[in-house]
Enzyme design. Sequence first.
Site, PDB file in Angstrom:
ATOM      1  N   ILE A  74       0.831  -1.199   0.000  1.00  0.00           N
ATOM      2  CA  ILE A  74       0.000   0.000   0.000  1.00  0.00           C
ATOM      3  C   ILE A  74       0.872   1.258   0.000  1.00  0.00           C
ATOM      4  O   ILE A  74       1.578   1.548   0.979  1.00  0.00           O
ATOM      5  CB  ILE A  74      -0.961  -0.009   1.224  1.00  0.00           C
ATOM      6  N   THR A  75       0.799   1.992  -1.105  1.00  0.00           N
ATOM      7  CA  THR A  75       1.585   3.231  -1.242  1.00  0.00           C
ATOM      8  C   THR A  75       1.094   4.261  -0.219  1.00  0.00           C
ATOM      9  O   THR A  75      -0.122   4.412  -0.024  1.00  0.00           O
ATOM     10  CB  THR A  75       1.430   3.787  -2.675  1.00  0.00           C
TER      11      THR A  75
ATOM     12  N   ARG B 299      -5.203   5.213 -13.188  1.00  0.00           N
ATOM     13  CA  ARG B 299      -4.484   4.700 -14.368  1.00  0.00           C
ATOM     14  C   ARG B 299      -4.345   5.760 -15.441  1.00  0.00           C
ATOM     15  O   ARG B 299      -3.387   5.778 -16.192  1.00  0.00           O
ATOM     16  CB  ARG B 299      -5.308   3.575 -14.993  1.00  0.00           C
TER      17      ARG B 299
ATOM     18  N   GLU C 164      -1.880  -0.963 -10.414  1.00  0.00           N
ATOM     19  CA  GLU C 164      -3.056  -0.410 -11.117  1.00  0.00           C
ATOM     20  C   GLU C 164      -3.453  -1.325 -12.279  1.00  0.00           C
ATOM     21  O   GLU C 164      -3.840  -0.859 -13.351  1.00  0.00           O
ATOM     22  CB  GLU C 164      -2.758   0.986 -11.662  1.00  0.00           C
TER      23      GLU C 164
HETATM   24  P1  FAD Z   1      -0.718 -11.432  -8.971  1.00  0.00           P
HETATM   25  O1  FAD Z   1      -2.145 -11.018  -9.078  1.00  0.00           O
HETATM   26  O2  FAD Z   1      -0.384 -12.583  -8.092  1.00  0.00           O
HETATM   27  O3  FAD Z   1      -0.169 -11.717 -10.453  1.00  0.00           O
HETATM   28  C1  FAD Z   1       1.096 -12.360 -10.700  1.00  0.00           C
HETATM   29  C2  FAD Z   1       1.225 -12.531 -12.229  1.00  0.00           C
HETATM   30  O4  FAD Z   1       0.179 -13.379 -12.698  1.00  0.00           O
HETATM   31  C3  FAD Z   1       1.085 -11.205 -12.980  1.00  0.00           C
HETATM   32  O5  FAD Z   1       1.935 -11.199 -14.085  1.00  0.00           O
HETATM   33  C4  FAD Z   1      -0.345 -11.233 -13.443  1.00  0.00           C
HETATM   34  O6  FAD Z   1      -0.599 -10.438 -14.593  1.00  0.00           O
HETATM   35  C5  FAD Z   1      -0.522 -12.701 -13.734  1.00  0.00           C
HETATM   36  N1  FAD Z   1      -1.925 -13.119 -13.726  1.00  0.00           N
HETATM   37  C6  FAD Z   1      -2.794 -13.106 -12.678  1.00  0.00           C
HETATM   38  N2  FAD Z   1      -4.010 -13.513 -13.069  1.00  0.00           N
HETATM   39  C7  FAD Z   1      -3.903 -13.792 -14.403  1.00  0.00           C
HETATM   40  C8  FAD Z   1      -4.827 -14.233 -15.402  1.00  0.00           C
HETATM   41  N3  FAD Z   1      -6.131 -14.466 -15.149  1.00  0.00           N
HETATM   42  N4  FAD Z   1      -4.360 -14.404 -16.666  1.00  0.00           N
HETATM   43  C9  FAD Z   1      -3.064 -14.139 -16.971  1.00  0.00           C
HETATM   44  N5  FAD Z   1      -2.159 -13.714 -16.086  1.00  0.00           N
HETATM   45  C10 FAD Z   1      -2.575 -13.546 -14.819  1.00  0.00           C
HETATM   46  N6  FAD Z   1      -2.198  -1.982  -4.212  1.00  0.00           N
HETATM   47  C11 FAD Z   1      -3.125  -1.207  -3.555  1.00  0.00           C
HETATM   48  O7  FAD Z   1      -4.238  -1.666  -3.275  1.00  0.00           O
HETATM   49  N7  FAD Z   1      -2.809   0.073  -3.185  1.00  0.00           N
HETATM   50  C12 FAD Z   1      -1.602   0.634  -3.441  1.00  0.00           C
HETATM   51  O8  FAD Z   1      -1.363   1.796  -3.090  1.00  0.00           O
HETATM   52  C13 FAD Z   1      -0.607  -0.160  -4.123  1.00  0.00           C
HETATM   53  N8  FAD Z   1       0.663   0.331  -4.336  1.00  0.00           N
HETATM   54  C14 FAD Z   1       1.640  -0.507  -4.835  1.00  0.00           C
HETATM   55  C15 FAD Z   1       2.985  -0.082  -4.853  1.00  0.00           C
HETATM   56  C16 FAD Z   1       3.981  -0.939  -5.289  1.00  0.00           C
HETATM   57  C17 FAD Z   1       5.414  -0.496  -5.237  1.00  0.00           C
HETATM   58  C18 FAD Z   1       3.640  -2.224  -5.792  1.00  0.00           C
HETATM   59  C19 FAD Z   1       4.710  -3.153  -6.313  1.00  0.00           C
HETATM   60  C20 FAD Z   1       2.324  -2.650  -5.774  1.00  0.00           C
HETATM   61  C21 FAD Z   1       1.310  -1.816  -5.276  1.00  0.00           C
HETATM   62  N9  FAD Z   1      -0.016  -2.269  -5.161  1.00  0.00           N
HETATM   63  C22 FAD Z   1      -0.968  -1.480  -4.512  1.00  0.00           C
HETATM   64  C23 FAD Z   1      -0.358  -3.638  -5.498  1.00  0.00           C
HETATM   65  C24 FAD Z   1      -0.553  -3.889  -6.992  1.00  0.00           C
HETATM   66  O9  FAD Z   1      -1.728  -3.258  -7.432  1.00  0.00           O
HETATM   67  C25 FAD Z   1      -0.568  -5.410  -7.199  1.00  0.00           C
HETATM   68  O10 FAD Z   1       0.763  -5.838  -7.022  1.00  0.00           O
HETATM   69  C26 FAD Z   1      -1.077  -5.801  -8.572  1.00  0.00           C
HETATM   70  O11 FAD Z   1      -2.477  -5.634  -8.647  1.00  0.00           O
HETATM   71  C27 FAD Z   1      -0.756  -7.269  -8.930  1.00  0.00           C
HETATM   72  O12 FAD Z   1      -1.108  -8.128  -7.888  1.00  0.00           O
HETATM   73  P2  FAD Z   1      -0.046  -9.198  -7.339  1.00  0.00           P
HETATM   74  O13 FAD Z   1       1.228  -8.520  -7.080  1.00  0.00           O
HETATM   75  O14 FAD Z   1      -0.715  -9.924  -6.219  1.00  0.00           O
HETATM   76  O15 FAD Z   1       0.194 -10.171  -8.564  1.00  0.00           O
END
Ligand code: FAD
Length: 394
Positions: free
Chosen positions: A172-173, A252, A372
């Site tokens: 969470i940023t 976005r 995002e």
């Molecule tokens: P996962 O959902 O586990 O995905 C892993 C991989 O699998 C990805 O390549 C994804 O595209 C792929 N994948 C998943 N499902 C499918 C599918 N159906 N088909 C094909 N490929 C798939 N979140 C907040 O709520 N608030 C914030 O302020 C915020 N800030 C952030 C700041 C940073 C520095 C970072 C790194 C992340 C932040 N996030 C925040 C979280 C970010 O939105 C999530 O990391 C993002 O939505 C991806 O989720 P995940 O990391 O759990 O990856």
Amino acid sequence: MPDRPAFDPADPLGIDELLGDDDLAVRATARRWAADRVLPYVADWYERGELPDPRGLARELGAMGALGMPLRGYGCAGASAVQYGLVCLELEAADSGIRSLVSVQGSLAMYAIHRYGSEEQRRAWLPGMASGGTIGCFALTEPDHGSDPSGMRTRAVRDGGDWVLTGRKMWITNGSIADVAVVWARTDEGVRGFLVPAATPGFTAHTIRHKGSLRASVTSELVLDGVRLPAGAALPEARGLRAPLSCLSHARYGIVWGALGAARTCFRAALEYAGTREQFGRPIGAFQLTQAKLADMAVELEKGLLLALHLGRRMDAGRLLPEQVSLGKLNNVREALDICRTARTVLGANGISWEYPVMRHMANLETVLTYEGTSEMHQLVLGKALTGLDAFRG
Ligand code: FAD
């Protein structure tokens, strides 16, 4: 025949001519602020993995009107979407972390309150957030639920007139510097949003360390351990996942512009380096292979800018669709990352040094590609819109 202007390497397609004087003035202010307040220091912040004095920066950004910039009323600037985009670009040209601070505060936390909050909530929170005196975060992602937030475990249950929240949020940023967290939780009525003041008992935030990207930005884990909130803490108009997803679409849009700022910095670094670095008795910019790289970088940068401007104008006309934002984010972040990676090769070994901005921007864009909505999620959004078939579940 009217006089044609000379080719300008800083504006190859003459896109500035598509902007109004007000747009150019807003852009110049943001550019100047980033040059004074971020650029001289950010490489050091990045290396140390810190964003010193985020509150001071937030106040200055608030004074500039950059927080909740396109929102109307409650101390917000009510600027156009194009102007907001231009500011995102200038901030991200300095560092994605600064643009993230602004995006999360304005387009996620403030937008959620503005769009889904009660009048009382708007009056209580938005003026302070617009000024930068109050910092917000937006908590949707959980350790086990990122791309698919429908599985979220954080729960809010009614207890008399109160709500009690339990769960964990991840990545969470602004999390550990926030005064208020917009937390999304599962309830018996579907997903709802809650305004959680950081001082509420049971709420804790832990800064995530060891990041290889977005190092000049605060990223946190939030723990909600029986956090008791009054009924008035729930956002009354937010029902179901559509609400947080609409906030993300808003944020976005800023990324569509912002990523090009990172790309512009890397492109310019490569262009300058190519003009001064000599090998085989000539500047490397005189070799055709280097020129091909520079030309391709300029093409994608300019195409991305036209796309961002087009989406901005659609947003200002109230005609921007989430699928169009997905197209913009998918293209512009992907191409920006490619520009940064190519710039990295032009700088040779110096490209991997934090003495130059390229590696920092390149690493930052790895986060921007993921948060995002990952690029895969935006491909699936577009795939569904094009075919009418939902491939999210295989
Ligand atoms: P996962 O959902 O586990 O995905 C892993 C991989 O699998 C990805 O390549 C994804 O595209 C792929 N994948 C998943 N499902 C499918 C599918 N159906 N088909 C094909 N490929 C798939 N979140 C907040 O709520 N608030 C914030 O302020 C915020 N800030 C952030 C700041 C940073 C520095 C970072 C790194 C992340 C932040 N996030 C925040 C979280 C970010 O939105 C999530 O990391 C993002 O939505 C991806 O989720 P995940 O990391 O759990 O990856």
